[in-house]
Design a protein around this motif. Structure first.
Motif, PDB file in Angstrom:
ATOM      1  N   LEU A  54      -2.989  -2.619  12.464  1.00  0.00           N
ATOM      2  CA  LEU A  54      -1.151  -2.503  13.570  1.00  0.00           C
ATOM      3  C   LEU A  54      -1.894  -2.509  14.953  1.00  0.00           C
ATOM      4  O   LEU A  54      -1.187  -2.521  15.931  1.00  0.00           O
ATOM      5  CB  LEU A  54      -0.602  -1.283  13.309  1.00  0.00           C
ATOM      6  CG  LEU A  54       0.342  -1.008  11.440  1.00  0.00           C
ATOM      7  CD1 LEU A  54       0.998   0.305  11.670  1.00  0.00           C
ATOM      8  CD2 LEU A  54       0.761  -2.694  11.849  1.00  0.00           C
ATOM      9  N   ALA A  82      -1.099   5.503  14.067  1.00  0.00           N
ATOM     10  CA  ALA A  82      -1.504   4.457  12.789  1.00  0.00           C
ATOM     11  C   ALA A  82      -1.604   3.558  13.372  1.00  0.00           C
ATOM     12  O   ALA A  82      -2.034   2.276  13.014  1.00  0.00           O
ATOM     13  CB  ALA A  82      -0.297   4.649  12.086  1.00  0.00           C
ATOM     14  N   GLY A 134      -8.211   0.397   9.226  1.00  0.00           N
ATOM     15  CA  GLY A 134      -7.217   0.634   9.896  1.00  0.00           C
ATOM     16  C   GLY A 134      -7.043  -0.067  11.483  1.00  0.00           C
ATOM     17  O   GLY A 134      -7.297   0.261  12.692  1.00  0.00           O
ATOM     18  N   ASP A 178       1.170  -1.185  -0.202  1.00  0.00           N
ATOM     19  CA  ASP A 178       0.050   0.138  -0.484  1.00  0.00           C
ATOM     20  C   ASP A 178       0.765   1.413  -0.201  1.00  0.00           C
ATOM     21  O   ASP A 178       0.487   1.897  -0.797  1.00  0.00           O
ATOM     22  CB  ASP A 178      -1.081   0.354   0.874  1.00  0.00           C
ATOM     23  CG  ASP A 178      -2.032  -0.745   1.353  1.00  0.00           C
ATOM     24  OD1 ASP A 178      -2.108  -1.874   0.335  1.00  0.00           O
ATOM     25  OD2 ASP A 178      -2.771  -1.000   2.471  1.00  0.00           O
ATOM     26  N   ILE A 204       6.164   6.894   7.160  1.00  0.00           N
ATOM     27  CA  ILE A 204       4.819   7.852   7.721  1.00  0.00           C
ATOM     28  C   ILE A 204       5.584   8.809   8.413  1.00  0.00           C
ATOM     29  O   ILE A 204       6.874   9.338   8.905  1.00  0.00           O
ATOM     30  CB  ILE A 204       4.362   6.517   9.078  1.00  0.00           C
ATOM     31  CG1 ILE A 204       3.515   5.473   8.425  1.00  0.00           C
ATOM     32  CG2 ILE A 204       3.377   7.431  10.175  1.00  0.00           C
ATOM     33  CD1 ILE A 204       3.666   4.350   9.495  1.00  0.00           C
TER      34      ILE A 204
HETATM   35  P1  ADP Z   1      -4.938  -0.044   7.232  1.00  0.00           P
HETATM   36  O1  ADP Z   1      -3.714  -0.768   7.130  1.00  0.00           O
HETATM   37  O2  ADP Z   1      -5.711  -0.985   7.760  1.00  0.00           O
HETATM   38  O3  ADP Z   1      -5.337   1.190   6.890  1.00  0.00           O
HETATM   39  P2  ADP Z   1      -3.225  -0.777  10.244  1.00  0.00           P
HETATM   40  O4  ADP Z   1      -3.798  -1.158  10.428  1.00  0.00           O
HETATM   41  O5  ADP Z   1      -2.880  -1.889   8.238  1.00  0.00           O
HETATM   42  O6  ADP Z   1      -4.679  -0.265   8.662  1.00  0.00           O
HETATM   43  O7  ADP Z   1      -2.422   0.638   9.501  1.00  0.00           O
HETATM   44  C1  ADP Z   1      -2.320   2.040   9.565  1.00  0.00           C
HETATM   45  C2  ADP Z   1      -1.663   3.018   9.160  1.00  0.00           C
HETATM   46  O8  ADP Z   1      -1.006   2.695   9.139  1.00  0.00           O
HETATM   47  C3  ADP Z   1      -1.990   3.300   7.545  1.00  0.00           C
HETATM   48  O9  ADP Z   1      -2.691   3.368   6.643  1.00  0.00           O
HETATM   49  C4  ADP Z   1      -0.972   4.104   7.342  1.00  0.00           C
HETATM   50  O10 ADP Z   1      -1.398   4.852   7.102  1.00  0.00           O
HETATM   51  C5  ADP Z   1       0.312   3.384   8.378  1.00  0.00           C
HETATM   52  N1  ADP Z   1       0.893   2.559   7.724  1.00  0.00           N
HETATM   53  C6  ADP Z   1       0.765   1.428   8.314  1.00  0.00           C
HETATM   54  N2  ADP Z   1       1.991   0.617   7.860  1.00  0.00           N
HETATM   55  C7  ADP Z   1       2.646   1.084   7.033  1.00  0.00           C
HETATM   56  C8  ADP Z   1       4.240   1.035   5.471  1.00  0.00           C
HETATM   57  N3  ADP Z   1       4.333   0.040   6.256  1.00  0.00           N
HETATM   58  N4  ADP Z   1       4.384   2.077   5.612  1.00  0.00           N
HETATM   59  C9  ADP Z   1       3.749   3.762   5.084  1.00  0.00           C
HETATM   60  N5  ADP Z   1       2.562   4.080   6.174  1.00  0.00           N
HETATM   61  C10 ADP Z   1       2.504   2.645   7.013  1.00  0.00           C
END
Ligand code: ADP
Ligand code: MG
Length: 319
Positions: free
Chosen positions: A92, A64, A89, A29, A56
């Motif tokens: 994590l 996040a 969301g 993503d 990020i």
């Molecule tokens: P989701 O993928 O459904 O948005 P997550 O809990 O997986 O929710 O991630 C939360 C947020 O953290 C993401 O929307 C993104 O903005 C940021 N994020 C997570 N992993 C990464 C990554 N590897 N690189 C950049 N941003 C990340």
């Protein structure tokens, strides 16, 4: 809040395999062109995913890790119009509530930042080097959920599942260089120079594969399929991806299998990788957080699109 996260954790993170999947999808993503995955002791010991994606912002890092704090949904409608793999969301947040967790991230031209959370405890911020991209490290998974930990009698079974997922993911995302190391050994590499065919050859261990692609009414199909020199007793080398996400879709598998009818006897199956890109609002990934099934609208159109293209490609190859 904590309890809610742990309940969500059970939904999103059934097993270490789910951690690997969620983290790799986050990396994709974020536009990563390189992902490295390190697994120790079935992923219960450790899962570490490092990417070179956009990272990020330091100020956004705490958010996040909060439930429903996704950067991928701007309003309620977006839940049904998911341009990226993830949308809930909560991955994590869930993972950090059941592990010794750290995320370190840096965006180009910004400072790096790191946050650590031990099994859902208070997050602590740590400075981090300005290396563009993101690293998520998950240790001691389920150490605070003994009931779940008990499931993992066999680390090696979980490692096999993870290894298979990473391989399949690499075939479906040929634009991403991928490395997997398990218990200190490099077990899989898909280099940037390897296209979908080269990756499918490596993963299926079959040499006689042909590539095809096609577009129809906004659907885009790429596939690599076997000229059936090897016949398998299981469907497990029919790899299916929808919008870059490895999925289980019995209907697409069936579209492949029936394209081989007359070439392969009943009860045997070809090796094949099918990667489909469709309009995001034609796919509902909202079926179940931890499941790899998706619901495709226009499933009949997709069936015949896949079926006919593979069949024609086999005919062209003289079958
Ligand atoms: P989701 O993928 O459904 O948005 P997550 O809990 O997986 O929710 O991630 C939360 C947020 O953290 C993401 O929307 C993104 O903005 C940021 N994020 C997570 N992993 C990464 C990554 N590897 N690189 C950049 N941003 C990340
Ligand atoms: Mg996600």
């Amino acid at each position: 809040e904590d309890v809610a996260n742990m309940v969500a954790a059970g939904e999103v993170v059934e097993r270490p395999f789910n951690v690997v999947k969620e983290l790799m999808e986050n990396s994709a993503d974020a536009g990563a062109t390189r992902i490295s995955v390190v697994v120790e002791n079935g992923g219960v010991g450790m899962v570490r995913v490092t990417d070179n994606g956009r990272g990020i912002l330091p100020d956004d890092l705490p958010a996040a890790l909060q439930r429903f704090a996704t950067s991928k949904i701007k309003n309620a409608d977006d839940v049904y119009n998911v341009k990226t793999f993830g949308f809930r969301g909560e991955a994590l947040a869930a993972i950090s509530s059941v592990s010794d967790f750290s995320i370190r991230s840096c965006r180009k031209d910004y400072d790096g930042a790191e946050i650590r959370i031990k099994h859902g405890g208070t997050p602590s911020g740590v400075p981090a080097p300005a290396i563009e991209g993101t690293t998520v490290e998950v240790r001691s998974l389920f150490a605070n959920v003994p009931a779940r930990l008990k499931f993992f009698k066999s680390f090696s079974a979980e490692e096999r599942e993870i290894a298979k997922f990473v391989r399949f993911f690499s075939v479906i995302n040929p634009n991403i260089a991928i490395e997997l190391s398990i218990n200190g050994k490099n077990t899989y590499t898909a280099t940037a120079g390897m296209d979908m065919t080269a990756r499918a050859v490596q993963v299926t261990r079959e040499k006689d594969l042909v590539y095809g692609e096609s577009e129809y009414e906004g659907m885009k199909l790429s596939f690599v399929t076997s000229l059936a020199t090897v016949q398998r007793y299981r469907k497990d080398m029919i790899i299916v991806g929808v919008n870059g996400r490895v999925v289980k879709d019995p209907s697409i598998v069936q579209a492949v299998v029936t394209a081989y009818h007359r070439m392969i006897p009943d009860g045997k199956f070809p090796a094949c990788a099918v990667s489909l890109h469709v309009d995001p609002d034609k796919v509902d990934v909202n079926v179940h957080p931890a499941k790899t099934t998706v619901k495709l609208l226009d499933a009949r159109d997709i069936f015949s699109f896949v079926h006919h293209n593979i069949k024609n490609r086999l005919d062209d190859a003289g079958h």
